[in-house]
Scaffold this motif. Sequence first.
Motif, PDB file in Angstrom:
ATOM      1  N   ILE A 228      -3.140  -8.533  -9.552  1.00 23.31           N
ATOM      2  CA  ILE A 228      -3.353  -9.426 -10.688  1.00 23.31           C
ATOM      3  C   ILE A 228      -2.860  -8.805 -11.967  1.00 23.31           C
ATOM      4  CG2 ILE A 228      -5.049 -10.685 -12.022  1.00 23.31           C
ATOM      5  CD1 ILE A 228      -6.922 -10.251  -9.645  1.00 23.31           C
ATOM      6  N   LEU A 229      -3.140  -7.536 -12.129  1.00 24.38           N
ATOM      7  CA  LEU A 229      -2.876  -6.923 -13.417  1.00 24.38           C
ATOM      8  C   LEU A 229      -1.815  -5.841 -13.363  1.00 24.38           C
ATOM      9  CD1 LEU A 229      -6.640  -6.754 -13.995  1.00 24.38           C
ATOM     10  CD2 LEU A 229      -5.131  -8.207 -15.307  1.00 24.38           C
ATOM     11  N   GLU A 230      -1.542  -5.370 -12.181  1.00 26.20           N
ATOM     12  CA  GLU A 230      -0.543  -4.307 -12.098  1.00 26.20           C
ATOM     13  C   GLU A 230       0.420  -4.666 -10.978  1.00 26.20           C
ATOM     14  OE1 GLU A 230      -2.460  -0.442 -11.818  1.00 26.20           O
ATOM     15  OE2 GLU A 230      -4.297  -1.534 -11.554  1.00 26.20           O
ATOM     16  N   GLU A 231       1.650  -4.244 -11.156  1.00 28.34           N
ATOM     17  CA  GLU A 231       2.616  -4.573 -10.129  1.00 28.34           C
ATOM     18  C   GLU A 231       2.795  -3.407  -9.161  1.00 28.34           C
ATOM     19  OE1 GLU A 231       6.288  -7.561 -10.710  1.00 28.34           O
ATOM     20  OE2 GLU A 231       4.697  -7.264 -12.146  1.00 28.34           O
ATOM     21  N   ALA A 232       1.734  -2.695  -8.910  1.00 29.60           N
ATOM     22  CA  ALA A 232       1.805  -1.519  -8.049  1.00 29.60           C
ATOM     23  C   ALA A 232       2.076  -1.945  -6.605  1.00 29.60           C
ATOM     24  CB  ALA A 232       0.498  -0.764  -8.127  1.00 29.60           C
ATOM     25  N   PRO A 233       2.568  -1.017  -5.780  1.00 30.20           N
ATOM     26  CA  PRO A 233       2.848  -1.371  -4.382  1.00 30.20           C
ATOM     27  C   PRO A 233       1.564  -1.777  -3.647  1.00 30.20           C
ATOM     28  CG  PRO A 233       3.692   0.823  -4.921  1.00 30.20           C
ATOM     29  CD  PRO A 233       2.885   0.372  -6.088  1.00 30.20           C
TER      30      PRO A 233
ATOM     31  N   ASP B 162       2.956  -9.201  -6.536  1.00 29.02           N
ATOM     32  CA  ASP B 162       2.869  -9.982  -7.756  1.00 29.02           C
ATOM     33  C   ASP B 162       1.984 -11.208  -7.582  1.00 29.02           C
ATOM     34  OD1 ASP B 162       4.455 -11.399  -6.117  1.00 29.02           O
ATOM     35  OD2 ASP B 162       6.149 -11.604  -7.481  1.00 29.02           O
TER      36      ASP B 162
ATOM     37  N   TYR C  77      -4.318 -13.927  -3.192  1.00 31.63           N
ATOM     38  CA  TYR C  77      -4.516 -15.100  -2.362  1.00 31.63           C
ATOM     39  C   TYR C  77      -5.987 -15.416  -2.130  1.00 31.63           C
ATOM     40  CZ  TYR C  77       0.337 -14.050  -1.368  1.00 31.63           C
ATOM     41  OH  TYR C  77       1.670 -13.789  -1.508  1.00 31.63           O
TER      42      TYR C  77
ATOM     43  N   GLU D 131       5.247  -2.918  -0.452  1.00 31.46           N
ATOM     44  CA  GLU D 131       6.132  -3.770  -1.253  1.00 31.46           C
ATOM     45  C   GLU D 131       5.426  -4.075  -2.572  1.00 31.46           C
ATOM     46  OE1 GLU D 131       6.906  -8.002  -0.553  1.00 31.46           O
ATOM     47  OE2 GLU D 131       5.805  -7.808   1.298  1.00 31.46           O
ATOM     48  N   PRO D 132       6.187  -4.262  -3.638  1.00 31.29           N
ATOM     49  CA  PRO D 132       5.536  -4.539  -4.920  1.00 31.29           C
ATOM     50  C   PRO D 132       4.765  -5.849  -4.825  1.00 31.29           C
ATOM     51  CG  PRO D 132       7.898  -4.152  -5.200  1.00 31.29           C
ATOM     52  CD  PRO D 132       7.647  -4.286  -3.740  1.00 31.29           C
TER      53      PRO D 132
ATOM     54  N   MET E 204      -5.362  -6.602  -6.192  1.00 35.77           N
ATOM     55  CA  MET E 204      -4.901  -5.529  -7.071  1.00 35.77           C
ATOM     56  C   MET E 204      -3.651  -5.935  -7.847  1.00 35.77           C
ATOM     57  SD  MET E 204      -7.033  -3.122  -6.814  1.00 35.77           S
ATOM     58  CE  MET E 204      -6.172  -1.794  -7.631  1.00 35.77           C
TER      59      MET E 204
ATOM     60  N   PHE F 192       2.109 -10.236   3.088  1.00 40.42           N
ATOM     61  CA  PHE F 192       2.802  -9.158   2.390  1.00 40.42           C
ATOM     62  C   PHE F 192       2.653  -7.870   3.184  1.00 40.42           C
ATOM     63  CE2 PHE F 192      -1.294  -9.620   0.018  1.00 40.42           C
ATOM     64  CZ  PHE F 192      -1.885  -8.418   0.369  1.00 40.42           C
TER      65      PHE F 192
ATOM     66  N   ARG G  64       0.660 -13.921 -11.865  1.00 42.36           N
ATOM     67  CA  ARG G  64       0.250 -13.753 -13.251  1.00 42.36           C
ATOM     68  C   ARG G  64       0.525 -15.004 -14.072  1.00 42.36           C
ATOM     69  NH1 ARG G  64       2.094  -8.063 -14.690  1.00 42.36           N
ATOM     70  NH2 ARG G  64       2.124  -8.039 -12.430  1.00 42.36           N
TER      71      ARG G  64
END
Lengths: 333, 213
Positions: free
Chosen positions: B66-71, B29, B32, B26-27, B64, B22, B89
Amino acid sequence: MPRPMNFKANAVIYFSGDVSDKIYILKSGRISLNSTDIETGQEIHDYIQTGEFFGVKSALGKYPREENAVVLSDSAVIMFTVPEFEQLASQNTRIIMKMLKVFSNQLRRMHAKVSGLLAEDKQLDPETGLFNAGQYYLGKKRYEQALYAFRRYLTYYPSGRLNAKASEFAQKAEQFAQDYGAGKGPNISGVSTTTEDVSKPDRGRQLSDSAKEFYAAVSVFSQQKYADALKGFKVIAENGTDEEYRIKSLFEIGRCYYSLKQFEACIKHFTGLIQRYPKIPELPDALYYVGQSYQEKGDTARAGGFYKKIMSMSGAGEALLRKVRRAIKALEA
Amino acid sequence: MEMNLQAFERFAVSYPADEIIFCEYEPGDAFYLIQQGRVQISKIMGDIEKTIDVLQPGEIFGEMAILEEAPRSATAITVGPVKCLEFNRANFEILMRGNPAIALKLLKLFTKRIYDQRRRFMILTLDDVQARVADVFLMLNEGQLEPQEETDERVFKTTAEDIAHWAGLSPEETRHVLNHFVSQRRLEVMTDKIVLKNINEFVRFVSSRRKKR
């Protein structure tokens, strides 16, 4: 075996700087975690709620305690060693889930604070950042990596403002990778005359259309174009086929109203949303916006009610709780 | 706790060498768990790509998301061919129930990351540039696995550039401070290492600067 323990008022369960592998859960009484704000040197009091764990981070991470755990009134706690805690958590993974949520919030907050003090780490908006990454790789003649970044850009920002450039560069990257290979080939100037579209399918990890539209709208929102973002989210909420992003969009619509200072609409929208989807993870945040809207309208009694409600909820993240505490203080002032 | 990962084979993804898993911004989701190969975590800063870490099998990255779709805050690139388990998720719940050991490992990873960031933040809140550089040495000392506690001297395999990075200073500024310390005989700077004469003196120095704030 986890051990029940009783502490008298004014006792200190552990001190800042202690190294210990003990984790506690509060059964009854009142306990405060007192620490010092790194930046301001002010004392911070975090009150532990009944049923809440404390001492987890330092025990699991094997680093010194960062706060004094002070007993405010006679309290009963249960003490776990790390292996005992792990066993409990393995059987009840909800505990881990909850803590992951709290920790990831704390980490984000810390990241933001650190970035704020670092000139070099200036966060770009995601759209520009992704495009820049592509440009960087292209400049270094790392075509595969550049291609990846530009394709991602085109996926997430199908109508982004750098779209034309990204298409051009993606094509260049693909062509140069074939013609010259990584690390070779002429320099690519900032401007290109190619106009052909890049339409090679991605490696089977495409987002749904709703997701793409959602991110496009999020990017508009982050540019503070709230009215445009609102339009985007409304389209997804009404016509979207992907339920997850449909509900996400519904939440974002409320935020748009709030940002547009349409507080009445914000309250109405979130109230409707909560009634329809009482279990959405964003529920505490939704309530916060409702409270804020009431406050903006001058209805402090209602605002206070919503804040209290959030404080009593288990799903509220640390960052939100802080905001709510601040809001409550502001109301009292 | 043993990690039984056979049940998760269906989440396995393979990447060739030098491939982006990644890209920063980029967002995100998915996160790994490396099974084979190594993954470089890096960040583009201006015109250089700074390597933050090179991860080994058994390590987790992208957590990061796992819980938020932050960049994404950094780019993950494979060093050689890599095999990872990819979790998002949707399958995270399955993972949690089927393999709490990974979930606990994640939890511990977060505690470490929070601590490291907090420690870094403490350095950056110091106004005095000399104290900042000194505090970087204290941080590096805390992170050394084998504490060399018998003497006051400490040896660090580090460079002025690295210290500049941690202290949030420019390399020139950092070199200036290091030279100042050298002239005071508090440090010796060599090509591949820096020798700190008295760690405890640095501890006192930093704490005096912190209190003054």
